[in-house]
Design a protein around this motif. Structure first.
Motif, PDB file in Angstrom:
ATOM      1  N   GLU A   5       0.833  -1.202   0.000  1.00  0.00           N
ATOM      2  CA  GLU A   5       0.000   0.000   0.000  1.00  0.00           C
ATOM      3  C   GLU A   5       0.872   1.257   0.000  1.00  0.00           C
ATOM      4  O   GLU A   5       0.610   2.218  -0.720  1.00  0.00           O
ATOM      5  N   LEU A   6       1.933   1.232   0.801  1.00  0.00           N
ATOM      6  CA  LEU A   6       2.857   2.361   0.853  1.00  0.00           C
ATOM      7  C   LEU A   6       3.504   2.585  -0.509  1.00  0.00           C
ATOM      8  O   LEU A   6       3.595   3.716  -0.994  1.00  0.00           O
ATOM      9  N   GLY A   7       3.946   1.493  -1.146  1.00  0.00           N
ATOM     10  CA  GLY A   7       4.558   1.590  -2.467  1.00  0.00           C
ATOM     11  C   GLY A   7       3.603   2.125  -3.520  1.00  0.00           C
ATOM     12  O   GLY A   7       4.009   2.842  -4.430  1.00  0.00           O
ATOM     13  N   ALA A   8       2.331   1.780  -3.393  1.00  0.00           N
ATOM     14  CA  ALA A   8       1.332   2.276  -4.337  1.00  0.00           C
ATOM     15  C   ALA A   8       1.079   3.767  -4.151  1.00  0.00           C
ATOM     16  O   ALA A   8       0.840   4.490  -5.116  1.00  0.00           O
ATOM     17  N   ARG A   9       1.162   4.238  -2.917  1.00  0.00           N
ATOM     18  CA  ARG A   9       0.917   5.660  -2.637  1.00  0.00           C
ATOM     19  C   ARG A   9       2.105   6.536  -3.000  1.00  0.00           C
ATOM     20  O   ARG A   9       1.957   7.668  -3.426  1.00  0.00           O
ATOM     21  N   ILE A  10       3.308   6.016  -2.774  1.00  0.00           N
ATOM     22  CA  ILE A  10       4.521   6.798  -3.013  1.00  0.00           C
ATOM     23  C   ILE A  10       5.287   6.119  -4.147  1.00  0.00           C
ATOM     24  O   ILE A  10       6.067   5.197  -3.919  1.00  0.00           O
ATOM     25  N   GLU A  11       5.070   6.567  -5.358  1.00  0.00           N
ATOM     26  CA  GLU A  11       5.571   5.898  -6.548  1.00  0.00           C
ATOM     27  C   GLU A  11       7.094   5.810  -6.631  1.00  0.00           C
ATOM     28  O   GLU A  11       7.631   4.840  -7.143  1.00  0.00           O
ATOM     29  N   PHE A  12       7.796   6.818  -6.132  1.00  0.00           N
ATOM     30  CA  PHE A  12       9.252   6.820  -6.249  1.00  0.00           C
ATOM     31  C   PHE A  12       9.931   5.940  -5.197  1.00  0.00           C
ATOM     32  O   PHE A  12      11.123   5.680  -5.268  1.00  0.00           O
TER      33      PHE A  12
END
Length: 84
Positions: A5-12
């Protein structure tokens, strides 16, 4: 927040194998395996194997700096050294 979920929210944000090991509660095992496969740390392999096999010390997070093996209680806090 789960890593996916974190990776999906923060693309970089790049979530590597170590981030996943921390999330699953197994960073010590991954770190030890990494140190035991690094030719640079070959001189410390015997000590690392013995530490990892110990019932108490095997739970500590290992790192090698300046040729010395160090053990931390908290894998995310390098100052949390184990004290007898």
């Amino acid at each position: 927040m789960p890593l996916d979920e974190l990776g999906a929210r923060i693309e970089f944000l790049e979530l590597d194998e170590f981030a996943r090991a921390v999330e699953s509660g197994e960073p010590t095992t991954l770190q030890c395996a990494g140190l035991l496969s690094a030719e640079f740390d070959r001189r410390q392999w015997n000590l690392l194997r013995r530490l990892h096999a110990d019932e108490v010390l095997g739970k500590m997070f290992p790192s090698i700096t300046h040729g010395a093996v160090r053990l931390c209680v908290d894998p995310l806090d390098g100052t949390s050294r184990w004290r007898a």
